[in-house]
Write an enzyme that holds these catalytic residues in place. Structure first.
Site, PDB file in Angstrom:
ATOM      1  N   GLU A 144      22.959  36.657   4.287  1.00  0.00           N
ATOM      2  CA  GLU A 144      21.580  36.177   4.386  1.00  0.00           C
ATOM      3  C   GLU A 144      20.742  37.446   4.449  1.00  0.00           C
ATOM      4  O   GLU A 144      20.425  37.942   5.525  1.00  0.00           O
ATOM      5  CB  GLU A 144      21.425  35.307   5.635  1.00  0.00           C
ATOM      6  CG  GLU A 144      20.271  34.347   5.546  1.00  0.00           C
ATOM      7  CD  GLU A 144      18.935  34.944   5.920  1.00  0.00           C
ATOM      8  OE1 GLU A 144      18.516  35.912   5.256  1.00  0.00           O
ATOM      9  OE2 GLU A 144      18.338  34.434   6.860  1.00  0.00           O
ATOM     10  N   GLU A 153      14.624  42.919   0.706  1.00  0.00           N
ATOM     11  CA  GLU A 153      15.414  43.574   1.749  1.00  0.00           C
ATOM     12  C   GLU A 153      16.659  44.235   1.175  1.00  0.00           C
ATOM     13  O   GLU A 153      17.587  44.582   1.906  1.00  0.00           O
ATOM     14  CB  GLU A 153      15.790  42.563   2.848  1.00  0.00           C
ATOM     15  CG  GLU A 153      14.629  42.340   3.793  1.00  0.00           C
ATOM     16  CD  GLU A 153      14.854  41.241   4.821  1.00  0.00           C
ATOM     17  OE1 GLU A 153      16.017  40.829   5.026  1.00  0.00           O
ATOM     18  OE2 GLU A 153      13.860  40.792   5.398  1.00  0.00           O
TER      19      GLU A 153
HETATM   20  N1  SAH Z   1      23.377  36.581   9.193  1.00  0.00           N
HETATM   21  C1  SAH Z   1      22.437  36.379  10.280  1.00  0.00           C
HETATM   22  C2  SAH Z   1      21.364  37.434  10.331  1.00  0.00           C
HETATM   23  C3  SAH Z   1      20.574  37.633   9.062  1.00  0.00           C
HETATM   24  S1  SAH Z   1      19.341  38.868   9.197  1.00  0.00           S
HETATM   25  C4  SAH Z   1      21.864  34.994  10.178  1.00  0.00           C
HETATM   26  O1  SAH Z   1      21.900  34.438   9.099  1.00  0.00           O
HETATM   27  O2  SAH Z   1      21.335  34.472  11.165  1.00  0.00           O
HETATM   28  C5  SAH Z   1      19.981  40.133   8.182  1.00  0.00           C
HETATM   29  C6  SAH Z   1      20.772  41.177   8.937  1.00  0.00           C
HETATM   30  O3  SAH Z   1      21.437  41.971   7.988  1.00  0.00           O
HETATM   31  C7  SAH Z   1      19.965  42.132   9.761  1.00  0.00           C
HETATM   32  O4  SAH Z   1      20.505  42.142  11.054  1.00  0.00           O
HETATM   33  C8  SAH Z   1      20.138  43.507   9.082  1.00  0.00           C
HETATM   34  O5  SAH Z   1      20.213  44.556  10.035  1.00  0.00           O
HETATM   35  C9  SAH Z   1      21.460  43.346   8.374  1.00  0.00           C
HETATM   36  N2  SAH Z   1      21.697  44.071   7.099  1.00  0.00           N
HETATM   37  C10 SAH Z   1      20.908  44.060   6.014  1.00  0.00           C
HETATM   38  N3  SAH Z   1      21.480  44.728   4.990  1.00  0.00           N
HETATM   39  C11 SAH Z   1      22.691  45.147   5.438  1.00  0.00           C
HETATM   40  C12 SAH Z   1      23.752  45.873   4.824  1.00  0.00           C
HETATM   41  N4  SAH Z   1      23.697  46.230   3.547  1.00  0.00           N
HETATM   42  N5  SAH Z   1      24.824  46.160   5.592  1.00  0.00           N
HETATM   43  C13 SAH Z   1      24.903  45.760   6.892  1.00  0.00           C
HETATM   44  N6  SAH Z   1      23.917  45.056   7.504  1.00  0.00           N
HETATM   45  C14 SAH Z   1      22.826  44.749   6.793  1.00  0.00           C
END
Ligand code: SAH
Length: 699
Positions: A144, A153
């Site tokens: 996500e 993002e």
């Molecule tokens: N999966 C959770 C949170 C989603 S928010 C849910 O669905 O509730 C997205 C998260 O991904 C954030 O905490 C951000 O720090 C992390 N993130 C984004 N890109 C990333 C990457 N390439 N590798 C590791 N973490 C990542």
């Protein structure tokens, strides 16, 4: 260790780097994060869960072990869903350390430590192999990583890398696919966020029109996405010119390419009009069949039953480089260009399409500088004719034929208005405080005013008589006031500090416009905004209280809770009290040495017992604070409440400004309730040394 955080200093109007406790940054990140909003997004969570269950089943049906890669695990939610759905093992990747730590705790608390390995790394750093972070490649990819623009993002490069290095060919992906939709529209209101409309002024010697430099005409603007709660935009404020069309889609189960690309569609306008903007949103199919669909479609496209309020995914408005007349039934071509992180659009007439094989993939760069000086709400404010009229009316009252004016405001049209409204021999000065010198020179040239209005490049405290061409004193000081560095409403009180700094250049009986400002407060009940700060407890059966505690802890990190800026026209609320004036700032005098404090109470209206039960658990309630500027004794402009529109208390807010919101929950949550409260008491303190306002509210 200490970290440095950028903050506007309201007493100097400048950005300053303040030394903060090393935890400050992290607390800001958590407190202002969207994790709570995501956990409250029932529609999203349910559909992810369904999609994950279906993907695990498909893998199991093939007789394979289900190995899940969850990139950006946050609270660990999607990995816990996968583990509950029968996945054999999950690798949960999270780059942000405090979140990775939280995920470890949450996973443990929910009893999944043996099934989920939390890895605190960026996904591109993750290794695979017997000694690696992952034993083997995964066959289910869950993420996500999407923002309102879908790719902002960094989802595309992350997927590209994951397919190359971390997952098996033919893996299952949840979501399976995302699709971006567009609709062409005309909207004076939204177009006014991107172009400066001509301003008409009735002067003594006829109508004058303030125009923009020609560069502004074709300027593509800035690449940053304009993401808004389009559902709060009344249908009377825009006209749809085309059907909804698919612009592009991404299949996440196949290798993804992040390199720049473009997509072109043919549109047949359903109505003639001026194509100005592209309204856009996306949806996700959680499974290949498309039966589990989560959509951001706005109210006029989807049935209301499918409505889920969310702030982490909204809708986008893209501004075409120019407005283009289109005619019903006459095809046009719309092209979406994208790089790794952003999308932009161009419209072409069908017949030009053949010869114009140009595929511009450069993202838009502002050529006119106005888009760097004015952000979109500021453009909207400058184009607001009612507001301009208030300034014109008040200027007409204060200008005299022998006026010497000094204006202090960022990128303001006030000096030009004042010039046209004043008599010929009036000499005006314009004081530029920040970085917009060249743009303003161009602006003045376009209006042939370069020898009428002088731009002074000096900070107020460094102003000398020679800047003012040795005119002894100025007898009018003008300000909107507006400064680009202001975050909270009272940060524009920098005008008062600047006024104090230029005091020696002002005549003793100088007119100051606005003559004063006032701070107002009203208690409200939010329809939805409370979700972003409200604890979640359990999410789809998983205990996420660790996350709730973390957010609460970060919100309470500062001794005095801070108000936060929100554009309330996007976030409906009802008034629970009358608006109340709490502090007055008299610009006719210099900033006093002593601080300004006030205490008092606001009577609650429209509160019933059912609501009060929630009062202690949810930040459903808050105080909204805003500034009003009293231009003259009888003309005021509000940057907050415009009106309470009906007896239910629905509020109408200034659409160009952010208001300050103070959520109640953590302050009053531990108090016990005996009687229904009839009032909220407040203590508000304006520190004249720092320019900051602190506040406390109690039942
Ligand atoms: N999966 C959770 C949170 C989603 S928010 C849910 O669905 O509730 C997205 C998260 O991904 C954030 O905490 C951000 O720090 C992390 N993130 C984004 N890109 C990333 C990457 N390439 N590798 C590791 N973490 C990542």
């Amino acid at each position: 260790m200490k970290t440095f955080c950028g903050r506007a200093n309201p007493t100097t109007g400048a950005m300053e780097w303040l030394e903060e406790d090393e935890d400050y940054d992290y607390h800001q990140e958590i407190a202002r994060s969207r994790y709570a909003d995501m956990l409250h997004d029932k529609d999203r969570n349910v559909k992810y869960y369904q999609g994950i269950r279906a993907a695990v089943s498909r893998v199991k049906e093939r007789g394979e072990k289900a190995i899940v890669l969850d990139i950006g695990t946050g609270t660990g939610l999607l990995s816990m869903m996968a583990a509950s759905a029968g996945a054999d093992f999950c690798y949960a990747i999270e780059v942000f350390k405090p979140m990775a730590n939280a995920a470890v705790k949450i996973v443990e608390k929910n009893g999944f430590s043996d099934k989920i390995k939390v890895i605190n790394k960026h996904s591109t750093e993750v290794t695979v192999g017997p000694d690696g972070d992952m034993q083997c490649r995964a066959n289910i990819l869950v993420t996500e990583l999407f923002d309102t623009e879908l790719i902002g993002e960094g989802a595309l490069p992350t997927y590209e890398h994951a397919h190359e290095h971390l997952v098996q060919e033919g893996c299952e992906a949840v979501p399976h696919r995302a699709t971006v939709y567009v609709q062409l529209a005309e909207s004076k209101r939204m177009w006014s966020w991107n172009k400066l409309f001509p301003v008409r002024v009735e002067a003594e010697d006829g109508e004058k029109v303030i125009v923009s430099p020609s560069e502004m005409e074709n300027c593509p603007g800035v690449p940053s996405v304009c993401d808004i709660q389009l559902n709060q935009m009344p249908s009377s404020d825009f006209t749809i010119l085309s059907d909804v069309v698919v612009m592009f889609s991404v299949d996440f189960s196949k290798p993804v390419r992040s390199a720049s690309a473009y997509y072109r569609v043919q549109l047949e306008p359903v109505k003639s009009g001026k194509a100005q903007i592209v309204l856009s949103w996306w949806d996700m199919d959680m499974d290949p069949s498309g039966k589990i669909n989560c959509t951001m479609a706005p109210y006029w496209v989807k049935p209301t039953s499918a409505f889920q309020w969310r702030d982490h995914w909204m809708q986008c408005v893209y501004f075409l480089p120019n407005e283009e007349p289109v005619f019903q039934g006459e095809n046009v071509y719309l092209t979406a260009y994208r790089d790794e992180y952003s999308v932009w659009y161009k419209l072409q007439k069908a017949r030009e399409e053949e010869n114009k094989a140009d595929v511009r993939v450069d993202s838009p760069v502002c050529r006119c500088q106005a888009h760097l000086l004015w952000n979109r709400p500021r453009f909207g404010e400058l184009n607001d004719q009612n507001r301009t009229r208030q300034y014109i009316n008040s200027l007409t009252k204060v200008l005299k034929t022998d006026s010497v004016c000094l204006c202090i405001s960022d990128g303001s049209l006030l000096p030009v208005l004042a010039h046209y409204l004043g008599a010929k021999q009036v000499q005006y000065f314009f004081l530029i405080v920040f970085f917009c010198f060249f743009f303003f020179l161009k602006f003045l040239k376009a209006n042939h005013l370069e020898d009428k209005i002088k731009i002074v490049e000096a900070r107020p405290e460094l102003l000398t008589p020679s800047h003012l061409e040795d005119r002894k004193v100025c007898n009018i000081l003008l300000g909107e006031p507006f400064f680009t560095t202001s975050l909270l409403p009272w940060h524009n009180l920098y005008f008062w500090y600047a006024r104090t700094a230029v005091n020696k250049h002002l005549a003793s009986d100088a007119t100051v416009l606005p003559q004063s400002a006032s701070l107002h407060v009203m208690i409200v009940e939010f329809q939805d905004l409370w979700r972003i700060r409200s604890p979640c407890g359990s999410c789809e059966g998983f205990d996420v209280r660790t996350m709730d505690d973390m957010i609460k802890n970060s919100l309470n990190f500062r001794e005095s809770k801070e108000a936060e800026p929100h554009p309330l026209w996007e976030y409906p609320c009802k008034s629970l009290s009358d608006p109340q004036e709490v502090l007055i700032f008299d610009f006719r005098r210099t900033v006093p040495q002593h601080c300004l404090s006030t205490e008092g109470s606001v009577n609650l209206l429209r509160v019933n017992a059912k609501i009060i039960v929630f009062f202690f658990f949810f930040p459903l309630y808050g105080a909204v604070l805003w500034m009003e500027y009293h231009l003259t004794a009888d003309i005021s402009v509000s940057t907050g409440l415009m009106q309470i529109s009906n007896d239910k208390g629905n509020c109408e807010w200034n659409p160009h400004c952010k208001q300050a919101v103070y959520f109640f929950s953590s302050v009053i949550e531990s108090e016990t309730l005996t009687d229904l409260p009839s009032a909220v008491t407040y203590a508000i303190h304006f520190d004249t040394k720092t320019g900051e306002i602190t506040m406390d509210f109690k039942l």
